[in-house]
Design an enzyme around this catalytic site. Structure first.
Site, PDB file in Angstrom:
ATOM      1  CB  SER A 124      -0.862  -0.016   1.268  1.00 36.54           C
ATOM      2  OG  SER A 124      -1.454   1.237   1.490  1.00 36.54           O
ATOM      3  CE1 TYR A 149      -4.304  -2.817   5.263  1.00 33.45           C
ATOM      4  CE2 TYR A 149      -3.772  -0.473   5.135  1.00 33.45           C
ATOM      5  CZ  TYR A 149      -4.031  -1.689   4.520  1.00 33.45           C
ATOM      6  OH  TYR A 149      -3.995  -1.767   3.149  1.00 33.45           O
ATOM      7  CE  LYS A 153      -1.656  -4.419   3.265  1.00 36.05           C
ATOM      8  NZ  LYS A 153      -1.910  -5.730   2.645  1.00 36.05           N
TER       9      LYS A 153
HETATM   10  C1  WQD Z   1      -9.731   9.259   0.668  1.00 33.52           C
HETATM   11  C2  WQD Z   1      -9.958  10.748   0.907  1.00 33.52           C
HETATM   12  C3  WQD Z   1     -10.308  11.281   3.227  1.00 33.52           C
HETATM   13  C4  WQD Z   1     -14.111   9.095   3.613  1.00 33.52           C
HETATM   14  C5  WQD Z   1      -7.054   4.329   3.085  1.00 33.52           C
HETATM   15  C6  WQD Z   1      -5.950   3.627   3.827  1.00 33.52           C
HETATM   16  C7  WQD Z   1      -4.998   2.999   2.856  1.00 33.52           C
HETATM   17  C8  WQD Z   1      -5.723   2.053   1.928  1.00 33.52           C
HETATM   18  C9  WQD Z   1      -6.900   2.730   1.286  1.00 33.52           C
HETATM   19  C10 WQD Z   1      -6.847  -0.049   2.413  1.00 33.52           C
HETATM   20  C11 WQD Z   1      -9.229  11.286   2.142  1.00 33.52           C
HETATM   21  C12 WQD Z   1     -11.560  11.575   2.412  1.00 33.52           C
HETATM   22  C13 WQD Z   1     -12.939   9.641   3.123  1.00 33.52           C
HETATM   23  C14 WQD Z   1     -15.189   9.954   3.955  1.00 33.52           C
HETATM   24  C15 WQD Z   1     -13.844  11.846   3.300  1.00 33.52           C
HETATM   25  N1  WQD Z   1      -6.109   0.917   2.687  1.00 33.52           N
HETATM   26  N2  WQD Z   1     -12.814  10.993   2.976  1.00 33.52           N
HETATM   27  N3  WQD Z   1     -15.013  11.307   3.785  1.00 33.52           N
HETATM   28  O1  WQD Z   1      -7.359   7.339   3.620  1.00 33.52           O
HETATM   29  O2  WQD Z   1      -6.405   7.640   1.284  1.00 33.52           O
HETATM   30  O3  WQD Z   1      -6.509   5.388   2.282  1.00 33.52           O
HETATM   31  O4  WQD Z   1      -7.704   3.385   2.241  1.00 33.52           O
HETATM   32  O5  WQD Z   1      -7.282  -0.998   2.416  1.00 33.52           O
HETATM   33  O6  WQD Z   1      -4.007   2.332   3.561  1.00 33.52           O
HETATM   34  O7  WQD Z   1      -5.264   4.560   4.644  1.00 33.52           O
HETATM   35  O8  WQD Z   1      -8.604   6.448   1.556  1.00 33.52           O
HETATM   36  O9  WQD Z   1     -10.943   6.441   0.774  1.00 33.52           O
HETATM   37  O10 WQD Z   1     -10.490   6.518   3.269  1.00 33.52           O
HETATM   38  O11 WQD Z   1      -9.991   8.533   1.866  1.00 33.52           O
HETATM   39  O12 WQD Z   1     -13.754  13.075   3.185  1.00 33.52           O
HETATM   40  O13 WQD Z   1     -16.262   9.514   4.417  1.00 33.52           O
HETATM   41  O14 WQD Z   1     -11.351  10.947   1.159  1.00 33.52           O
HETATM   42  O15 WQD Z   1     -10.106  12.259   4.214  1.00 33.52           O
HETATM   43  O16 WQD Z   1      -8.826  12.613   1.830  1.00 33.52           O
HETATM   44  P1  WQD Z   1      -7.192   6.823   2.272  1.00 33.52           P
HETATM   45  P2  WQD Z   1     -10.078   6.923   1.889  1.00 33.52           P
END
Ligand code: WQD
Length: 338
Positions: A124, A149, A153
């Site tokens: 990741s 998590y 990785k």
């Molecule tokens: C994306 C953007 C949030 C939800 C995470 C893990 C990573 C990988 C993928 C997986 C960010 C914003 C999100 C919401 C929002 N792991 N957001 N409202 O955090 O980049 O990555 O998932 O299995 O290791 O850290 O992905 O989709 O959660 O967030 O505003 O309800 O959307 O702040 O900017 P992230 P995400």
């Protein structure tokens, strides 16, 4: 060539199964279905015309995994099996360390016992940590993950790198995923999170289908063009094709290499919402809230190594990713549940 997909019934694993079968590989899936549905197998058969051989096992259980290698000539392994819920990993760190490390270690040990040499790992972009500045390149020093998590990785990357350094027959590719979204264009397989989604796209699609009232946007005061977080969203089918190319590569090389799978382009939360509204015709009500702890402002890939080593580039646009996520959710409002 036969390839074992551990965790192959999950979101990324199932899309990878489709692309591996299309590329001519014999696919074997091992999955304990702790976070996946058995219906995935029917859907894979409908899409590809082939029903992958399936073992319902926990790959951390050596006695259960060994017969899979004994009964099949397995040329390579793509290792997806592991827990992936970031907030849960903070609450239950021992569960995450135990499961994610055990599944990886047992798989690597049994591969060694059976002379299986090609290993592709589901890593990741979280390994780049909080201090590196995007675009992230593979030779940047990896950072400190902000949750257990992410730390699993990092640890597994180290384990695989050491194992490949000690065993000149082992060939390993560490695939660092950016943010996989979208679904197979057929609408037959897609992301089906348990409970309230943590990730942006499944949350948006659940708002669109009427399951949730509004999207909380986690902060609009980041140092980004519109103040919301910027990520490198990549279509899961592009990501799956990246796995095919990584396995082709691992079968021909030795040693270990980390490779980013991203588009190289960042999009903000508001850009994703706008692209989704355009693709689906559904308005997504928004509420701006506080930042989510552990989030960084900007994360996107330098995708040049994947192109140079694997001849791979992402092809789908953000609008197509949104259209396919919506197509999946709209036709399967309860995921794989009836
Ligand atoms: C994306 C953007 C949030 C939800 C995470 C893990 C990573 C990988 C993928 C997986 C960010 C914003 C999100 C919401 C929002 N792991 N957001 N409202 O955090 O980049 O990555 O998932 O299995 O290791 O850290 O992905 O989709 O959660 O967030 O505003 O309800 O959307 O702040 O900017 P992230 P995400």
């Amino acid at each position: 060539m036969s390839v074992l997909l551990t965790g192959g019934a999950g979101f990324i694993g199932s899309h990878t199964a489709v692309e591996m079968i299309k590329a001519g590989y014999d696919v074997i899936i091992a999955d304990d279905l702790s976070n996946a549905s058995p219906k995935v197998l029917d859907r894979l058969e409908t899409i590809t015309g082939v029903r992958p051989k399936f073992y319902r096992i926990d790959v951390a259980d050596r006695a259960a995994l060994e017969p899979v290698f004994r009964d099949n000539q397995i040329d390579g392994v793509i290792h997806f099996a592991g827990f992936k819920c970031v907030p849960e990993s903070t609450k239950l760190p021992l569960k995450y360390y135990r499961n994610n490390l055990d599944t990886a270690l047992t798989t690597l040990e049994v591969m060694e016992d059976y002379g299986c040499k090609a290993f592709v790992f589901s890593s990741s972009a979280t390994v780049y940590g909080e201090k590196n500045v995007a675009p992230f390149t593979e030779d940047m020093p990896t950072g400190t993950a902000t949750n257990p998590y992410g730390t699993t990785k990092l640890m597994i990357e180290q384990i695989v790198t050491d194992a490949a350094a000690a065993n000149d027959k082992l060939s390993a590719v560490l695939l660092r995923y950016f943010n996989p979204i979208g679904a197979h264009p057929s609408g037959l397989i897609g992301e089906a999170p348990n409970g309230v989604p943590n990730n942006l796209m499944p949350y948006i699609t659940q708002v669109a289908v009427g399951k949730r009232e509004h999207l909380s946007v986690y902060g609009n005061d980041y140092p980004t063009p519109d103040g919301t977080g910027v990520r490198d969203y990549i279509h899961v089918v592009d990501l799956a094709i990246g796995h095919v190319k990584a396995m082709d590569y691992a079968l021909k090389h030795t040693g270990s290499v980390a490779i980013n799978l991203g588009t190289g382009k960042g999009s903000s939360v508001l850009e994703v919402v706008r692209a989704f509204e355009e693709a689906s015709g559904v308005q997504i009500p928004l509420v701006i809230t506080d930042r989510r702890p552990g989030d960084i402002a900007t994360c996107y890939a330098d995708a040049s190594r994947a192109k140079a080593l694997l001849g791979w580039e992402a092809r789908y646009t953000l609008t197509e990713m949104c259209a396919h996520s919506w197509n999946w959710q709209n036709h399967n409002p309860k995921g794989y549940d009836d």
